[in-house]
Design an enzyme around this catalytic site. Structure first.
Site, mmCIF file in Angstrom:
data_model
loop_
_atom_site.group_PDB
_atom_site.id
_atom_site.type_symbol
_atom_site.label_atom_id
_atom_site.label_comp_id
_atom_site.label_asym_id
_atom_site.label_seq_id
_atom_site.Cartn_x
_atom_site.Cartn_y
_atom_site.Cartn_z
ATOM 1 N NE ARG A 76 -0.583 -15.227 -8.304
ATOM 2 C CZ ARG A 76 -1.818 -15.030 -7.675
ATOM 3 N NH1 ARG A 76 -1.830 -14.317 -6.301
ATOM 4 N NH2 ARG A 76 -2.789 -15.300 -8.131
ATOM 5 C CD GLU A 118 -2.846 -1.310 2.350
ATOM 6 O OE1 GLU A 118 -3.319 -0.206 2.631
ATOM 7 O OE2 GLU A 118 -3.077 -2.587 2.702
ATOM 8 N NE ARG A 177 -8.597 -7.725 -0.238
ATOM 9 C CZ ARG A 177 -7.572 -6.760 -0.400
ATOM 10 N NH1 ARG A 177 -7.817 -5.694 -1.274
ATOM 11 N NH2 ARG A 177 -6.325 -6.784 0.177
#
Length: 317
Positions: A147, A3, A299
């Protein structure tokens, strides 16, 4: 996903390591992780490091810039020319003593790692997860991504604000007025407030951790419909976002094992300041009620059921 405070920690950590230094060579892996031309950055010098939301921007002296986003599993790992990390040989006690007596600046220039936690932080690099390698005269910067969701994008510096990714971002909490966020909430009236805070087009930089912390600060339940909030509640949410994110930046980022600062220590925001995030089962620091975890906007979400109640009306806060 890192973040805003974590990306700011990365920016501050990398700045003394690569600022005013020349990129000698660039070695990208074929694929979408590197977007642009190698010739646009080879032999260029880093003149500035800045951040927009969760994106790191590295400006070069040839009017080109690199926009870097770590996404879910991205990492930026610096190995200085004297780094012992990843070496197969073990240092002796005398070498360890000598290293401990070196200046903080020398230590800071040896190694730096930030991003998704994995063995890459201490492994020999490059490896199978290295997507881009930047060679400097006194070290190497590796962009690793398991990924392949993250990216390094090379574009002209004067086109940064027009880039589709950057242009889509809303203002950061410090740059937004409560009235502006309130109006955005009205435009997303039926969405839960947590979903609105996570929307980077509404407000940039807030992710799961700081959404939970900001809503607890404001005493607002995350499932509250955004359109049901009054201006005073929105003011408190925005105030909370600024305060908790600044506290995290000051402490070096939130994730205990993920973000390693240049001096080798890790961010300690969750341990020192978090009120609800990952504290499910523990007592609320305000009222002693047990913190619970539920799912909001897809979430995992942490709340105090006593301090953050869904109200039938908005006559009290």
């Amino acid at each position: 996903m890192p973040e805003l405070p974590e990306v700011e920690t990365v920016r501050r950590g990398l700045e003394p390591l690569i600022l005013r230094k020349q990129i000698v060579e660039v070695k990208p892996e074929p694929g979408k992780c590197f977007q642009g031309s190698v010739t646009d950055i080879r032999a260029a010098k880093v003149i500035n490091l800045r951040r927009r939301g969760k994106a790191l921007i590295i400006d070069l002296d040839n009017d080109k810039s690199m926009v870097i986003h770590l996404r879910m599993t991205g990492q930026l790992i610096w190995r200085g020319s004297h780094s012992q990390v990843g070496s197969s040989s073990k240092s002796t006690k005398a070498e360890s003593s000598s290293k401990s007596e070196s200046s903080p600046q020398d230590s800071a220039h040896a190694d730096f790692a930030a991003g998704h936690p994995s063995k890459n932080f201490t492994a020999e690099l490059p490896n199978s997860q290295t997507r881009v390698e930047f060679d400097f005269e006194d070290g190497k910067l590796f962009f690793n991504d398991q990924r392949k969701f993250g990216f390094v994008k090379v574009i002209p510096t004067d086109e940064i604000e027009q880039d589709s990714f950057i242009a889509s971002l809303g203002k950061e909490p410090w740059d937004m007025q409560a009235e502006e966020l309130y109006q955005k909430c009205q435009r997303h009236a039926r969405a839960p407030i947590k979903a609105v805070l996570l929307d980077q087009k509404v407000i940039a930089g807030i992710g799961n951790i700081y959404a939970d912390e900001s809503l607890f600060y404001a005493g607002v339940h995350p499932e509250t419909r955004a359109g049901d909030l009054i201006l005073l509640e929105v003011e408190r949410i925005l105030e909370g976002a600024c305060k908790v994110m600044q506290a995290s930046i000051d402490s070096g980022g939130s994730t205990m094992a993920t973000y390693i600062k240049p001096d080798g220590t890790t961010g300690n925001y969750l341990e020192l300041f978090a009120e609800v995030f990952r504290r499910n089962g523990e007592p609320c620091k305000r009222c002693n009620t047990e913190i619970i975890k539920l799912k909001v906007a897809g979430r995992g979400t942490h709340i105090c059921p006593n301090c953050q109640k869904i109200k039938n009306g908005q006559d009290e806060i």
